[in-house]
Design a protein around this motif. Structure first.
Motif, mmCIF file in Angstrom:
data_model
loop_
_atom_site.group_PDB
_atom_site.id
_atom_site.type_symbol
_atom_site.label_atom_id
_atom_site.label_comp_id
_atom_site.label_asym_id
_atom_site.label_seq_id
_atom_site.Cartn_x
_atom_site.Cartn_y
_atom_site.Cartn_z
ATOM 1 N N HIS A 254 0.843 -1.195 0.000
ATOM 2 C CA HIS A 254 0.000 0.000 0.000
ATOM 3 C C HIS A 254 0.883 1.252 0.000
ATOM 4 N N HIS A 255 0.291 2.362 -0.354
ATOM 5 C CA HIS A 255 1.003 3.636 -0.406
ATOM 6 C C HIS A 255 0.261 4.652 0.443
ATOM 7 N N THR A 256 0.995 5.549 1.016
ATOM 8 C CA THR A 256 0.427 6.620 1.817
ATOM 9 C C THR A 256 0.792 7.936 1.156
ATOM 10 N N TYR A 257 -0.172 8.840 1.088
ATOM 11 C CA TYR A 257 0.056 10.123 0.451
ATOM 12 C C TYR A 257 -0.248 11.255 1.409
ATOM 13 N N LYS A 258 0.408 12.373 1.181
ATOM 14 C CA LYS A 258 0.180 13.568 1.971
ATOM 15 C C LYS A 258 -0.542 14.576 1.085
ATOM 16 N N LYS A 259 -1.566 15.259 1.641
ATOM 17 C CA LYS A 259 -2.276 16.298 0.900
ATOM 18 C C LYS A 259 -2.032 17.640 1.569
ATOM 19 N N VAL A 260 -1.739 18.638 0.752
ATOM 20 C CA VAL A 260 -1.505 19.993 1.231
ATOM 21 C C VAL A 260 -2.431 20.915 0.463
ATOM 22 N N GLU A 261 -3.147 21.779 1.171
ATOM 23 C CA GLU A 261 -4.068 22.707 0.514
ATOM 24 C C GLU A 261 -3.402 24.067 0.356
ATOM 25 N N LEU A 262 -3.471 24.602 -0.846
ATOM 26 C CA LEU A 262 -2.954 25.934 -1.141
ATOM 27 C C LEU A 262 -3.967 26.675 -2.006
ATOM 28 N N VAL A 263 -3.833 27.979 -2.043
ATOM 29 C CA VAL A 263 -4.707 28.811 -2.859
ATOM 30 C C VAL A 263 -3.836 29.655 -3.776
ATOM 31 N N LYS B 46 8.544 25.475 -4.405
ATOM 32 C CA LYS B 46 9.698 26.061 -3.719
ATOM 33 C C LYS B 46 9.960 25.373 -2.381
ATOM 34 N N SER B 47 8.913 24.811 -1.773
ATOM 35 C CA SER B 47 9.098 24.227 -0.442
ATOM 36 C C SER B 47 8.591 22.788 -0.302
ATOM 37 N N ILE B 48 7.874 22.282 -1.285
ATOM 38 C CA ILE B 48 7.330 20.922 -1.211
ATOM 39 C C ILE B 48 7.957 20.097 -2.326
ATOM 40 N N ARG B 49 8.561 18.975 -1.941
ATOM 41 C CA ARG B 49 9.177 18.109 -2.944
ATOM 42 C C ARG B 49 8.212 17.011 -3.380
ATOM 43 N N HIS B 50 8.484 16.458 -4.532
ATOM 44 C CA HIS B 50 7.756 15.299 -5.056
ATOM 45 C C HIS B 50 6.271 15.585 -5.301
ATOM 46 N N LEU B 51 5.950 16.768 -5.770
ATOM 47 C CA LEU B 51 4.560 17.041 -6.129
ATOM 48 C C LEU B 51 4.211 16.183 -7.337
ATOM 49 N N GLU B 52 3.095 15.489 -7.257
ATOM 50 C CA GLU B 52 2.721 14.602 -8.346
ATOM 51 C C GLU B 52 1.338 14.883 -8.909
ATOM 52 N N TRP B 53 0.377 15.250 -8.067
ATOM 53 C CA TRP B 53 -0.994 15.460 -8.517
ATOM 54 C C TRP B 53 -1.590 16.655 -7.802
ATOM 55 N N PHE B 54 -2.605 17.243 -8.406
ATOM 56 C CA PHE B 54 -3.374 18.254 -7.700
ATOM 57 C C PHE B 54 -4.842 18.076 -8.022
ATOM 58 N N GLU B 55 -5.669 18.544 -7.119
ATOM 59 C CA GLU B 55 -7.119 18.481 -7.267
ATOM 60 C C GLU B 55 -7.654 19.886 -7.014
ATOM 61 N N ILE B 56 -8.485 20.378 -7.912
ATOM 62 C CA ILE B 56 -9.112 21.681 -7.712
ATOM 63 C C ILE B 56 -10.351 21.468 -6.848
ATOM 64 N N THR B 57 -10.369 22.114 -5.695
ATOM 65 C CA THR B 57 -11.487 21.942 -4.776
ATOM 66 C C THR B 57 -12.448 23.124 -4.807
ATOM 67 N N GLU B 58 -11.952 24.293 -5.179
ATOM 68 C CA GLU B 58 -12.800 25.487 -5.255
ATOM 69 C C GLU B 58 -12.259 26.425 -6.320
ATOM 70 N N THR B 59 -13.155 27.124 -6.972
ATOM 71 C CA THR B 59 -12.789 28.175 -7.907
ATOM 72 C C THR B 59 -13.672 29.367 -7.613
ATOM 73 N N ARG B 60 -13.071 30.520 -7.501
ATOM 74 C CA ARG B 60 -13.859 31.716 -7.233
ATOM 75 C C ARG B 60 -13.159 32.927 -7.827
ATOM 76 N N GLY B 61 -13.871 34.037 -7.830
ATOM 77 C CA GLY B 61 -13.289 35.255 -8.376
ATOM 78 C C GLY B 61 -13.769 36.484 -7.642
ATOM 79 N N VAL C 221 -8.081 29.975 -7.026
ATOM 80 C CA VAL C 221 -8.293 28.538 -7.133
ATOM 81 C C VAL C 221 -7.703 27.855 -5.901
ATOM 82 N N CYS C 222 -8.516 27.031 -5.240
ATOM 83 C CA CYS C 222 -8.046 26.227 -4.105
ATOM 84 C C CYS C 222 -7.635 24.861 -4.645
ATOM 85 N N LEU C 223 -6.448 24.432 -4.272
ATOM 86 C CA LEU C 223 -5.903 23.177 -4.761
ATOM 87 C C LEU C 223 -5.475 22.290 -3.600
#
Length: 75
Positions: free
Chosen positions: A4-13, A33-48, A60-62
């Motif tokens: 199995h694999h374990t992943y870490k999720k970080v939310e940024l805007v 600049k500060s997070i290594r091994h970024l592989e995927w992102f998910e858009i959770t919110e979009t606003r303007g 955009v919240c990712l």
């Protein structure tokens, strides 16, 4: 090695005055600049932000997903 694999999720805007795509790219550039091994992102919110009847800022919240440090050591 684990089955199995374990992943870490970080939310940024990310934001941009130009486009949603630029907002995504701005967030990715800042995160890399500060997070290594970024592989995927998910858009959770979009606003303007609206000013004078037009879009002034896109925001955009990712959620960024990367393998946990333990999984990286095993691969």
């Amino acid at each position: 090695m684990s089955d199995h694999h374990t992943y870490k999720k970080v939310e940024l805007v990310g934001s941009s005055t130009s486009s949603i795509e630029d907002a995504i790219n701005n967030a990715l550039a800042e995160a890399s600049k500060s997070i290594r091994h970024l592989e995927w992102f998910e858009i959770t919110e979009t606003r303007g932000h609206i000013a004078d009847g037009a879009v002034a800022h896109y925001q955009v919240c990712l959620l960024y997903t990367s393998p946990s440090p333990r999984d990286k050591r095993q691969s």
